[in-house]
Design a protein around this motif. Structure first.
Motif, PDB file in Angstrom:
ATOM      1  N   ARG A   1      10.588 -29.749  19.778  1.00 42.63           N
ATOM      2  CA  ARG A   1      10.991 -28.520  19.090  1.00 42.63           C
ATOM      3  C   ARG A   1      10.993 -27.332  20.043  1.00 42.63           C
ATOM      4  O   ARG A   1      10.049 -27.140  20.814  1.00 42.63           O
ATOM      5  N   LEU A   2      12.051 -26.530  19.980  1.00 44.01           N
ATOM      6  CA  LEU A   2      12.158 -25.295  20.758  1.00 44.01           C
ATOM      7  C   LEU A   2      12.469 -24.143  19.818  1.00 44.01           C
ATOM      8  O   LEU A   2      13.164 -24.327  18.810  1.00 44.01           O
ATOM      9  N   GLY A   3      12.006 -22.943  20.174  1.00 42.39           N
ATOM     10  CA  GLY A   3      12.248 -21.774  19.344  1.00 42.39           C
ATOM     11  C   GLY A   3      13.636 -21.187  19.539  1.00 42.39           C
ATOM     12  O   GLY A   3      14.322 -21.466  20.532  1.00 42.39           O
ATOM     13  N   GLU A   4      14.049 -20.361  18.608  1.00 44.13           N
ATOM     14  CA  GLU A   4      15.371 -19.729  18.675  1.00 44.13           C
ATOM     15  C   GLU A   4      15.539 -18.926  19.960  1.00 44.13           C
ATOM     16  O   GLU A   4      16.621 -18.921  20.560  1.00 44.13           O
ATOM     17  N   ASP A   5      14.481 -18.239  20.399  1.00 44.92           N
ATOM     18  CA  ASP A   5      14.584 -17.439  21.617  1.00 44.92           C
ATOM     19  C   ASP A   5      14.806 -18.308  22.834  1.00 44.92           C
ATOM     20  O   ASP A   5      15.527 -17.916  23.775  1.00 44.92           O
ATOM     21  N   VAL A   6      14.230 -19.506  22.836  1.00 43.74           N
ATOM     22  CA  VAL A   6      14.414 -20.429  23.961  1.00 43.74           C
ATOM     23  C   VAL A   6      15.849 -20.927  24.006  1.00 43.74           C
ATOM     24  O   VAL A   6      16.484 -20.976  25.068  1.00 43.74           O
ATOM     25  N   TRP A   7      16.398 -21.286  22.841  1.00 47.51           N
ATOM     26  CA  TRP A   7      17.786 -21.747  22.803  1.00 47.51           C
ATOM     27  C   TRP A   7      18.739 -20.645  23.269  1.00 47.51           C
ATOM     28  O   TRP A   7      19.688 -20.915  24.023  1.00 47.51           O
ATOM     29  N   ALA A   8      18.489 -19.414  22.859  1.00 42.70           N
ATOM     30  CA  ALA A   8      19.356 -18.299  23.265  1.00 42.70           C
ATOM     31  C   ALA A   8      19.312 -18.103  24.780  1.00 42.70           C
ATOM     32  O   ALA A   8      20.353 -17.867  25.420  1.00 42.70           O
TER      33      ALA A   8
END
Length: 260
Positions: free
Chosen positions: A123-130
């Motif tokens: 799992r990765l956070g939205e900020d990481v994906w951005a």
């Protein structure tokens, strides 16, 4: 399938008797329920810190067990871990490691935290994906917009192929990040770039660079990528992000973007 589950149960019985065994985590197609008749069984064998250190000192990180013992062509493909490995993987594992834990199933455990650690790795956070998108767009800008052009101008066939591969990898990984998909390894890219949602013409432009690398095909792919994911990212911003992710990785204690 039933015969793989029997093989897995036999392996668990085999290793559970060892006091160094902390847990067994089944991964891959058997964990996801997509195995074929002849699929092997992939597992992480989680051991104590001392056992992990001993194996590390011997440079023994993976092996095959029970070859041919459970069904024709069968084997257990084992990778080694300990709890600290899993804790660190939650924080900073690369995509292939994270992807290997997607859909993983704990089938034996002596550690209360094992289930939680395994579930968090993929799992990765939205900020990481951005930030992933920003990094991969920067890679595409530099490899496709600068290095590939330099290769054509100087007649450098190696640089041409190198820049084209890195451009297409970066564009594909930006597309995967936009869909919150991990990259399990280069051998999956050709298929995955077709599976994730993308604008009309993106896959065709991507294929064109792979088949015929050059400024024309590269510019067409980058134009679609910019309109889709890099519209607000200037070339100067991409240059700084590229330098940060590549040339300064040694200073920051990170890895280049292609190895995220």
């Amino acid at each position: 399938m039933e015969h793989q589950e029997r093989a897995l149960a036999a392996y668990v019985d085999q290793v559970a008797a060892d006091p160094d065994t902390v847990g067994v985590v089944v991964i891959g197609s058997v964990a996801r329920g997509t195995e074929r008749e002849d699929s092997d069984v992939d597992v992480y064998l989680v051991v104590t810190a001392d056992a992990f250190a001993r194996s590390a000192a011997e440079d023994r990180w993976a092996w095959v067990d029970r070859r041919g013992r459970d069904y024709p062509g069968s084997y257990i493909d084992v990778k080694l871990a300990d709890l600290d490995y899993l804790r660190r993987a939650v924080e900073r594992a690369d995509d292939p490691t994270r992807a290997s834990f997607a859909g993983a199933r704990v089938v034996f455990s002596r550690a209360e935290e094992l289930e939680s650690l395994v579930s968090r790795i993929s799992r990765l956070g939205e900020d990481v994906w951005a930030e992933r998108i920003r990094s991969h767009v920067a890679q595409a800008h530099l490899h496709g917009g600068y290095f590939l052009r330099q290769a054509e101008e100087h007649g450098d066939p190696f640089l041409l192929q190198h820049a084209a591969v890195h451009l297409t990898l970066a564009a594909a990984r930006a597309a995967l990040a936009a869909d919150h998909r991990l990259m399990p390894g280069p051998k999956y890219i050709h298929r995955l770039v077709r599976e994730v949602p993308s604008p009309a013409g993106f896959v065709a432009a991507w294929d064109a660079v792979v088949a015929d690398p050059g400024a024309g095909t590269a510019n067409a792919l980058i134009a679609i990528l910019d309109e889709w994911l890099g519209r607000d990212q200037t070339r100067d911003e991409s240059l700084s992000v590229f330098i940060r992710d590549n040339e300064l990785a040694w200073l920051r204690g990170t890895v280049p973007a292609e190895y995220f």
